[in-house]
Design an enzyme around this catalytic site. Structure first.
Site, mmCIF file in Angstrom:
data_model
loop_
_atom_site.group_PDB
_atom_site.id
_atom_site.type_symbol
_atom_site.label_atom_id
_atom_site.label_comp_id
_atom_site.label_asym_id
_atom_site.label_seq_id
_atom_site.Cartn_x
_atom_site.Cartn_y
_atom_site.Cartn_z
ATOM 1 N N ASP A 1 10.877 19.337 6.980
ATOM 2 C CA ASP A 1 11.296 17.995 6.537
ATOM 3 C C ASP A 1 10.778 16.911 7.488
ATOM 4 O O ASP A 1 11.189 15.757 7.407
ATOM 5 C CB ASP A 1 12.827 17.919 6.389
ATOM 6 C CG ASP A 1 13.565 18.155 7.719
ATOM 7 O OD1 ASP A 1 12.889 18.309 8.767
ATOM 8 O OD2 ASP A 1 14.807 18.176 7.706
ATOM 9 N N GLU B 1 16.912 14.682 11.974
ATOM 10 C CA GLU B 1 16.696 14.881 10.543
ATOM 11 C C GLU B 1 16.308 13.563 9.875
ATOM 12 O O GLU B 1 16.486 12.487 10.456
ATOM 13 C CB GLU B 1 17.988 15.433 9.920
ATOM 14 C CG GLU B 1 18.463 16.747 10.521
ATOM 15 C CD GLU B 1 17.584 17.944 10.171
ATOM 16 O OE1 GLU B 1 16.383 17.764 9.892
ATOM 17 O OE2 GLU B 1 18.107 19.080 10.187
ATOM 18 N N HIS C 1 11.158 16.771 10.749
ATOM 19 C CA HIS C 1 11.983 16.438 11.926
ATOM 20 C C HIS C 1 11.307 16.858 13.231
ATOM 21 O O HIS C 1 10.528 17.808 13.265
ATOM 22 C CB HIS C 1 13.393 17.051 11.822
ATOM 23 C CG HIS C 1 13.469 18.538 11.929
ATOM 24 N ND1 HIS C 1 14.440 19.278 11.283
ATOM 25 C CD2 HIS C 1 12.725 19.449 12.602
ATOM 26 C CE1 HIS C 1 14.294 20.562 11.575
ATOM 27 N NE2 HIS C 1 13.245 20.696 12.365
HETATM 28 P P1 PGA Z 1 9.884 26.536 13.781
HETATM 29 O O1 PGA Z 1 10.814 25.243 13.924
HETATM 30 O O2 PGA Z 1 8.978 26.548 14.963
HETATM 31 O O3 PGA Z 1 10.853 27.671 13.791
HETATM 32 O O4 PGA Z 1 9.147 26.387 12.501
HETATM 33 C C1 PGA Z 1 10.267 24.021 14.304
HETATM 34 C C2 PGA Z 1 11.289 22.927 14.118
HETATM 35 O O5 PGA Z 1 12.135 23.009 13.215
HETATM 36 O O6 PGA Z 1 11.240 21.952 14.886
#
Ligand code: PGA
Length: 270
Positions: A136, A143, A138
């Site tokens: 998304d 968020e 973030h």
């Molecule tokens: P991920 O998470 O490395 O597990 O994809 C990254 C994030 O959500 O910032």
């Protein structure tokens, strides 16, 4: 924003680790901002290898992690403190007292978040902040809709994030609803940011971050306002970028500059 596209996820991971290692070689007492998640596991593995095989030294390093789940004891399998111990801290020579992860068990979050910000300031600010990115868009747990000026605080996780992270907890119900996270403003105060993304699930968020408008709906896009950001991608996560060819040309020029091949760039020798 410097955008580096490596052919594979492994190559992107090694490149990112090399960036962190170079920072430590240049400034052994660096303050590093660290991240958790699937993307950074390989980066930490490579740092551990460099520590063991090439003596990469963390003895003067200070670290601040981006975020922590609320309500999980630090011994919980999925707490970010535990993640950091398991994937990095237990395997390198970083002094335990110089590693910081936000307190997800605080009774007074306002005070503990303000203290975290204060501690970052006391350490001299973050020299290099490592960042992953959520689907998304973030950064940390900021968020969509998070203020671009936000500081460390409590944040409610988005449904999409809960769904993404359920793979680590076994079910969506087991994922905490709240987290403590550095704010977008905290991250923008770092001297340098290193955003790493791999895999096609990140392609849309990466394109919005690098080439979309700056918007609180994609908090990573705020990095466009920062003066020193390096983005390291693999081909899959870079797939939706429109200006990929240009980024490659910039890298080529950068390599020529760094290797002193100035004539190739039309720079007259003195
Ligand atoms: P991920 O998470 O490395 O597990 O994809 C990254 C994030 O959500 O910032």
């Amino acid at each position: 924003m410097r955008v580096i596209v490596e052919p594979t996820a492994d190559a992107a991971t090694r490149r990112a680790a090399a960036f962190l290692a170079r920072q430590l070689a240049k400034k052994p007492d660096s303050v590093l901002g660290l991240a958790t998640g699937g993307t950074v596991v390989g980066i930490y593995q490579e740092l551990i290898r460099l520590h063991r095989e090439q003596g990469l030294d963390f003895s003067q390093t200070t670290s601040f992690n981006l975020d922590e789940y609320v309500g999980l004891p630090t011994t919980h399998e999925q707490s970010y403190r535990r993640f950091m111990q398991q994937h990095l801290f237990d395997h390198v020579n970083i002094p335990a007292e110089r590693t910081h992860v936000p307190d997800g068990l605080a009774t007074d979050f306002e005070t503990s978040c303000a203290r975290y910000e204060w501690e970052i300031g006391q350490a001299g600010g973050i020299d290099l902040q490592l960042l992953g990115i959520g689907r998304d868009g973030h950064i940390a747990f900021n968020e969509p809709g998070s203020s671009l000026g936000s500081r460390t605080r409590l944040k409610t996780l988005a449904r999409e994030t809960i769904r993404d992270n359920a793979r680590f907890f076994g079910s969506e119900e087991a994922v905490p609803r709240l987290a403590v996270t550095m704010g977008v403003g905290t991250i923008l105060d770092s001297r340098r940011c290193l955003l790493v993304a791999v895999g096609d699930s990140k392609a849309e968020a990466v394109a919005a971050t690098v080439e979309g408008p700056v918007t609180a709906q994609v908090t990573a896009s705020a990095l466009q306002l920062h003066r020193d950001v390096v983005v390291i991608l693999d081909e899959a996560s870079a797939a939706q970028l429109r200006r990929k060819d240009y980024y490659a040309e910039v890298e080529e020029a950068q390599t020529l500059l760094e290797s002193g091949q100035l004539a190739a760039l039309g720079i007259a020798s003195s």
